[in-house]
Enzyme design. Structure first.
Site, PDB file in Angstrom:
ATOM      1  N   ARG A  66       0.805  -1.211   0.000  1.00  0.00           N
ATOM      2  CA  ARG A  66       0.000   0.000   0.000  1.00  0.00           C
ATOM      3  C   ARG A  66       0.842   1.267   0.000  1.00  0.00           C
ATOM      4  O   ARG A  66       0.386   2.328  -0.364  1.00  0.00           O
ATOM      5  CB  ARG A  66      -0.858  -0.023   1.265  1.00  0.00           C
ATOM      6  CG  ARG A  66      -2.330   0.098   0.935  1.00  0.00           C
ATOM      7  CD  ARG A  66      -3.080   0.408   2.126  1.00  0.00           C
ATOM      8  NE  ARG A  66      -2.845  -0.639   3.134  1.00  0.00           N
ATOM      9  CZ  ARG A  66      -3.747  -0.995   4.017  1.00  0.00           C
ATOM     10  NH1 ARG A  66      -4.910  -0.404   4.013  1.00  0.00           N
ATOM     11  NH2 ARG A  66      -3.513  -1.908   4.920  1.00  0.00           N
ATOM     12  N   LYS A 174      -0.556 -20.544   6.115  1.00  0.00           N
ATOM     13  CA  LYS A 174      -1.635 -20.918   7.024  1.00  0.00           C
ATOM     14  C   LYS A 174      -2.170 -19.678   7.737  1.00  0.00           C
ATOM     15  O   LYS A 174      -1.434 -18.700   7.844  1.00  0.00           O
ATOM     16  CB  LYS A 174      -1.139 -21.949   8.032  1.00  0.00           C
ATOM     17  CG  LYS A 174      -0.311 -21.339   9.164  1.00  0.00           C
ATOM     18  CD  LYS A 174      -0.032 -22.366  10.213  1.00  0.00           C
ATOM     19  CE  LYS A 174       0.938 -21.897  11.216  1.00  0.00           C
ATOM     20  NZ  LYS A 174       0.556 -20.988  12.216  1.00  0.00           N
ATOM     21  N   ASP A 203       3.379 -25.322   4.930  1.00  0.00           N
ATOM     22  CA  ASP A 203       3.507 -25.634   6.350  1.00  0.00           C
ATOM     23  C   ASP A 203       5.012 -25.714   6.552  1.00  0.00           C
ATOM     24  O   ASP A 203       5.655 -26.668   6.087  1.00  0.00           O
ATOM     25  CB  ASP A 203       2.845 -26.974   6.671  1.00  0.00           C
ATOM     26  CG  ASP A 203       2.937 -27.293   8.154  1.00  0.00           C
ATOM     27  OD1 ASP A 203       3.997 -27.043   8.749  1.00  0.00           O
ATOM     28  OD2 ASP A 203       1.950 -27.786   8.712  1.00  0.00           O
ATOM     29  N   HIS A 204       5.589 -24.717   7.231  1.00  0.00           N
ATOM     30  CA  HIS A 204       7.052 -24.648   7.216  1.00  0.00           C
ATOM     31  C   HIS A 204       7.711 -25.842   7.899  1.00  0.00           C
ATOM     32  O   HIS A 204       8.883 -26.106   7.675  1.00  0.00           O
ATOM     33  CB  HIS A 204       7.555 -23.311   7.783  1.00  0.00           C
ATOM     34  CG  HIS A 204       7.539 -23.229   9.280  1.00  0.00           C
ATOM     35  ND1 HIS A 204       6.400 -22.950   9.993  1.00  0.00           N
ATOM     36  CD2 HIS A 204       8.517 -23.392  10.201  1.00  0.00           C
ATOM     37  CE1 HIS A 204       6.687 -22.947  11.290  1.00  0.00           C
ATOM     38  NE2 HIS A 204       7.966 -23.208  11.450  1.00  0.00           N
ATOM     39  N   GLU A 242       7.592 -25.145  23.360  1.00  0.00           N
ATOM     40  CA  GLU A 242       8.196 -23.830  23.104  1.00  0.00           C
ATOM     41  C   GLU A 242       8.302 -23.049  24.403  1.00  0.00           C
ATOM     42  O   GLU A 242       7.425 -23.143  25.262  1.00  0.00           O
ATOM     43  CB  GLU A 242       7.336 -23.043  22.123  1.00  0.00           C
ATOM     44  CG  GLU A 242       7.308 -23.627  20.737  1.00  0.00           C
ATOM     45  CD  GLU A 242       6.524 -22.751  19.786  1.00  0.00           C
ATOM     46  OE1 GLU A 242       7.143 -21.989  19.056  1.00  0.00           O
ATOM     47  OE2 GLU A 242       5.278 -22.814  19.822  1.00  0.00           O
ATOM     48  N   ASP A 262      -3.204 -23.257  15.868  1.00  0.00           N
ATOM     49  CA  ASP A 262      -1.892 -22.716  15.500  1.00  0.00           C
ATOM     50  C   ASP A 262      -0.858 -23.818  15.285  1.00  0.00           C
ATOM     51  O   ASP A 262       0.005 -23.703  14.415  1.00  0.00           O
ATOM     52  CB  ASP A 262      -1.427 -21.770  16.615  1.00  0.00           C
ATOM     53  CG  ASP A 262      -0.124 -21.075  16.290  1.00  0.00           C
ATOM     54  OD1 ASP A 262      -0.024 -20.504  15.191  1.00  0.00           O
ATOM     55  OD2 ASP A 262       0.807 -21.115  17.126  1.00  0.00           O
ATOM     56  N   HIS A 267       1.130 -28.321  11.937  1.00  0.00           N
ATOM     57  CA  HIS A 267       2.453 -28.917  12.153  1.00  0.00           C
ATOM     58  C   HIS A 267       2.372 -30.317  12.779  1.00  0.00           C
ATOM     59  O   HIS A 267       3.041 -31.247  12.343  1.00  0.00           O
ATOM     60  CB  HIS A 267       3.299 -28.028  13.069  1.00  0.00           C
ATOM     61  CG  HIS A 267       3.376 -26.596  12.620  1.00  0.00           C
ATOM     62  ND1 HIS A 267       3.426 -26.225  11.297  1.00  0.00           N
ATOM     63  CD2 HIS A 267       3.422 -25.430  13.320  1.00  0.00           C
ATOM     64  CE1 HIS A 267       3.491 -24.913  11.209  1.00  0.00           C
ATOM     65  NE2 HIS A 267       3.484 -24.398  12.416  1.00  0.00           N
ATOM     66  N   LYS A 367       3.042 -23.337  24.777  1.00  0.00           N
ATOM     67  CA  LYS A 367       3.934 -22.187  24.946  1.00  0.00           C
ATOM     68  C   LYS A 367       4.325 -22.118  26.416  1.00  0.00           C
ATOM     69  O   LYS A 367       3.633 -22.654  27.286  1.00  0.00           O
ATOM     70  CB  LYS A 367       3.208 -20.888  24.580  1.00  0.00           C
ATOM     71  CG  LYS A 367       2.595 -20.882  23.184  1.00  0.00           C
ATOM     72  CD  LYS A 367       3.595 -20.590  22.112  1.00  0.00           C
ATOM     73  CE  LYS A 367       2.940 -20.331  20.775  1.00  0.00           C
ATOM     74  NZ  LYS A 367       3.587 -21.017  19.649  1.00  0.00           N
TER      75      LYS A 367
END
Ligand code: BG6
Length: 519
Positions: A66, A174, A203-204, A242, A262, A267, A367
């Site tokens: 933009r 995703k 999907d990394h 994580e 998530d 994953h 997490k």
């Protein structure tokens, strides 16, 4: 006409690409070029590919946005962020790469912006030799996917595959929908504009070398596969832990997703599919994805009561990680004080198929756990009779034979087995054989996004998620979400940040005589 899938000889597990697999000239258009993903992952990955000689000289990266920027503004912006970890040859390579970075001003709702983009791409075909080949990378919030695809279709920017003609491909990040219904709606609107063979859903995790190695481990060796089944495997544990919480303003996003959307829907379902799938007939994209989808089809069909029995969700309370005090989930910015969204999920499931019937699969992700670690642990059954004396002096209960695939960090694999303790007694002790990527291979593995971007340029969809994989994963996840939405659903459990999750998750696996691995 659909683009043909890659032939079997294009083995995705091969270390180095043969010269013949060098990508063709092309232009990559990045939507969301000023966003976090583009800065942290995508443009650095493109730069590294260029630096490594993996991009054709005739390439261009068009950043659509933009802002009122010139090409030079864009180049300055990326020079600033890339030069931080640019490496010793940055000053030499950057000017060449920068020549290929181009800005295209526009907005997603404006057809004229896309007509201008088309013109710009045609100019690049002439000035940069990009030959009409296009990749459109949608690194944008999901509510813009449909709009951008419609605009691409309307402007004639995507075209059907034809032999020896220019090609166009679209990469989507995703989430692919937020439940089964929205995922199906997205598939339908994608199909209005694109053939499935033109869609690359990233999907990394699939770009991680160690994730690809699951297939090599299983099907490139002959000793594991005969015991990879219900007769020999007692249980399978998949952990994606994580330390991070909601830093970087992620709280508001997390409220819409939770760990279930998530991490689990994508994953963890990918890891599960690769561990549990049948051998494919070859390593072509469809052969591999056909087998993966069968695993997802074998996921259980749960009633709400089954969900409450087999799934634990939890939020972290304030605690400390590596000596640093951290807030609880409900105190994070962007999180509602009465939120039921959960950054931790543990699942106990069984696959309804011949190979795995009766074997519990334990999945957990969260997490603010004590450390970042992703691994898959295969627990083998105990010997049928105990001939040897147990190791009475060991404090730990013996784990028996366990094969652990360490996805990250300390990438590698280890196998524990019993060995006789030297001496006159017949006592055993657990010992470990260990393989580490870092010591076995000289070169560090490429970053996941480098591998995946290169595969899009090569037209190899093996490591991308097909629409039926997405929908089958959502079918299972949606049954969990629906149960959680019922008025009498139990509230999320709680765990202290920096601990290994709630007690309810321990009870979940204890029922099968198992316990979570302490990583
Ligand atoms: C992303 C999730 O897809 O994967 C994040 O949105 C998560 O919440 C990340 O932190 C984990 O990726 P990695 O590669 O660090 O394991």
């Amino acid at each position: 006409m659909a683009e043909p899938t890659i032939a079997p000889e294009s083995n995705p597990l091969r270390e180095a690409l043969p010269r013949s697999r060098a990508p063709e000239p092309c232009a990559l258009v990045l939507f969301g070029a000023t966003g976090d993903l583009a800065h942290r992952k995508l443009v650095p990955a493109l730069f590294n590919l260029y630096r490594g000689g993996n991009l054709p000289a005739e390439c261009a990266v068009v950043c659509f946005g933009r802002r009122d920027w010139t090409d030079d503004d864009l180049r300055r912006e990326y020079e600033k962020s890339l030069s931080k970890d640019g490496g010793p040859d940055f000053a030499q390579v950057w000017p060449e790469f920068a020549q290929r970075l181009v800005f295209a001003a526009g907005t997603f709702d404006d057809a004229e912006s896309f007509a201008n983009l088309k013109k710009k791409l045609e100019d690049l075909d002439r000035t940069h030799g990009t030959k009409g080949n296009r990749i459109f990378y949608l690194a944008v919030a999901p509510e813009f996917f449909e709009q951008i695809m419609e605009q691409l279709g309307g402007a004639g920017l995507v075209y059907d595959w034809q032999q020896d003609a220019p090609w166009s491909r679209v990469v989507i990040e995703k989430p692919f929908g937020h439940d089964l219904e929205s995922a199906r709606a997205l598939s339908r609107s994608t199909a209005r504009v694109l053939d499935e063979s033109q869609v690359y859903r990233i999907d990394h995790y699939l770009g991680k070398e160690t994730v690809q190695n699951i297939l090599a481990f299983r099907f490139g060796n002959s000793i594991f596969e005969p015991i990879w089944n219900r007769r020999h495997v007692a249980s399978v544990q998949i952990t994606v832990a994580e330390e991070v919480g909601m830093a970087g303003g992620r709280g508001a996003y997390y409220e819409t997703a939770g760990a279930i959307r998530d991490m689990v829907q994508n994953h963890m379902m990918q890891l599960l599919s690769l561990v549990a799938m049948e051998p494919p007939v070859d390593l072509s994209a469809d052969a591999v994805r056909n087998e993966k989808v069968k695993v997802l089809q074998a996921l259980p069909r749960w009633s709400p009561e089954d969900v409450y029995k087999n799934v634990v969700r939890a939020q972290y309370a304030a605690g400390s990680i590596e000596g640093e005090d951290v807030p609880g989930y409900l105190q994070e910015k962007g999180v509602a004080a009465d939120s039921r969204t959960s950054p931790y999920v543990a699942i106990r499931l069984q696959l309804n198929n011949w190979r795995w019937a009766g074997v519990p699969f334990f999945l957990r992700t969260g997490k603010r756990l004590p450390k970042r670690a992703t691994e898959i642990a295969i627990q083998f059954r105990r010997p049928p009779t105990e001939l040897f004396d147990a190791d009475a002096e060991s404090e730990d209960e013996s784990a028996g034979n366990q094969l652990v695939l360490r996805i990250q960090p300390n990438e590698g694999a280890s196998l524990t087995f019993a060995a006789k303790i030297p001496g006159s007694r017949r006592r055993l002790q657990e010992v470990r054989m260990d393989f580490r990527y870092g010591t076995a291979f000289a070169a560090p593995p490429p970053e996941a996004y480098e591998r995946l971007l290169l595969d899009v340029m090569l037209g190899d969809p093996t490591l991308f998620t097909r629409t039926d994989e997405v929908e089958n994963a959502w079918r299972f996840i949606t049954s969990i979400l629906d149960a959680w939405n019922l008025p009498d659903a139990p509230p999320p459990d709680s765990y202290v940040a920096g601990s290994w999750g709630p007690e309810a998750a321990d009870r979940l696996v204890k029922a099968d005589g198992a316990s979570w691995r302490r990583l």
